[in-house]
Design an enzyme around this catalytic site. Sequence first.
Site, PDB file in Angstrom:
ATOM      1  CB  VAL A 172     -13.935   0.555 -10.126  1.00 50.65           C
ATOM      2  CG1 VAL A 172     -12.987   0.168 -11.247  1.00 50.65           C
ATOM      3  CG2 VAL A 172     -15.381   0.476 -10.599  1.00 50.65           C
TER       4      VAL A 172
ATOM      5  CG  ASP B 147     -17.097  -6.036 -13.538  1.00 50.61           C
ATOM      6  OD1 ASP B 147     -16.790  -5.781 -12.367  1.00 50.61           O
ATOM      7  OD2 ASP B 147     -16.270  -6.417 -14.392  1.00 50.61           O
TER       8      ASP B 147
ATOM      9  NE  ARG C 228      -9.582  -0.167  10.119  1.00 49.93           N
ATOM     10  CZ  ARG C 228      -9.518  -0.008   8.799  1.00 49.93           C
ATOM     11  NH1 ARG C 228      -9.684  -1.069   8.003  1.00 49.93           N
ATOM     12  NH2 ARG C 228      -9.285   1.174   8.270  1.00 49.93           N
TER      13      ARG C 228
ATOM     14  CE  LYS D  54      -6.607   3.812   6.010  1.00 49.87           C
ATOM     15  NZ  LYS D  54      -7.076   3.283   4.704  1.00 49.87           N
TER      16      LYS D  54
ATOM     17  CB  ILE E  72     -12.423   7.403  -1.424  1.00 49.66           C
ATOM     18  CG1 ILE E  72     -11.957   8.862  -1.313  1.00 49.66           C
ATOM     19  CG2 ILE E  72     -12.452   6.693  -0.090  1.00 49.66           C
ATOM     20  CD1 ILE E  72     -12.105   9.665  -2.571  1.00 49.66           C
ATOM     21  CG  ASP E  73      -8.720   3.654   1.201  1.00 53.30           C
ATOM     22  OD1 ASP E  73      -8.466   4.674   1.846  1.00 53.30           O
ATOM     23  OD2 ASP E  73      -9.276   2.659   1.699  1.00 53.30           O
TER      24      ASP E  73
ATOM     25  CD  GLU F 178      -2.205  -0.885  -0.505  1.00 54.21           C
ATOM     26  OE1 GLU F 178      -1.522   0.094  -0.883  1.00 54.21           O
ATOM     27  OE2 GLU F 178      -2.220  -1.296   0.677  1.00 54.21           O
TER      28      GLU F 178
END
Length: 371
Positions: free
Chosen positions: A239, A198, A15, A75, A269-270, A118
């Site tokens: 989540v 949820d 990207r 990233k 996982i980020d 984010e």
Amino acid sequence: MRIGLPREIKNHEYRVGLTPASVRELCARGHQVLVQSGAGAGIGLDDARYVAAGGEVAADASAVFAQSDMIVKVKEPQPEECAMLRPGQILYTYLHLAPDPQQTAALLKSGAVCIAYETITGPAGGLPLLAPMSEVAGRMAVQAGAAHLEKSKGGMGVLLGGVPGVPAAHVVVLGAGVVGTHALQMAVGMGARVTVLDKNLDRLRQLDLVFGNRVATLYSGAQSLEDAVLDADLVIGGVLIPGASAPKLVSRAMVARMKKGAVVVDVAIDQGGCFETSHATTHAEPTYLVDGVVHYCVANMPGAVARTSTFALNHATIAHALSLADKGWKQALRDDPHLRNGLNVAQGEVRHEAVALALGHRYVSADSLLG
């Protein structure tokens, strides 16, 4: 302002932070864009297209970092990139700092102004700069899970949608946000038996209205989560707590009781992952086994479909990039509380409360910096 566009160097990351169309928008406002040669080559955006859009080409990353007031990436910066940042320089990219003390320390040391895609919020709620990649990752999670259920990939040898006379696989989706919604869309479309969990009952009601009896909706409690995970062939973790580490919903003990050859795809996982057994992997080596359960924990999943992801991401990020370039970072953050929520690190201090709490750093608010 002089904006720098370096080539991404994370494993199998193709990207690019700005498309030629985004460069054209910035140049039309009187800004200069310095593009590292080959920054977009992996997705068919060659240097000539950036030059035609008004950009200048630099031979290497060191020139881009040294000559730019703002760096735009996709990233988080790798250690060698963190070392090239300088005090007062703007870094505008995904950071995911909560599970990454080493990167946080490097950014604090740099003195740079680090704004994370984010944690930027939207007027209608949600995280509009994270949403496009969450959409991609949610859809990819089902593709990846289906592929790794194949015996040759370590899975139990189950076809996600089954065939007449043989039941479909059971897909369990943890979280009914953007990742979860797109994952269950794909899973339903492929003919799987789907359960989504949820704690937000209003969100579960919305999904029930859309999908009806094609999806089982469950309130996420200890018992319902355990029952669903132990019955699952594929579990997708989606989540998110903005800026914070993901909660560990699935314990190591629970993983040990899952079906052998089942697959876990941890899209969270980020932010550290929502399975206790998760650790980040790469596209080069995407999976590992724990107690016979295949774990797919690639930390830049959308990078596998880099062209689609780049254009989707640019549609979301360019407005704030223009604001930062036009006004400077202090005025842009003063004018927009949603952009201000994206400030994670600045002038050697952690400026996002969730990041500070996750890592044990002192929290210094953005308001105290902006006056």
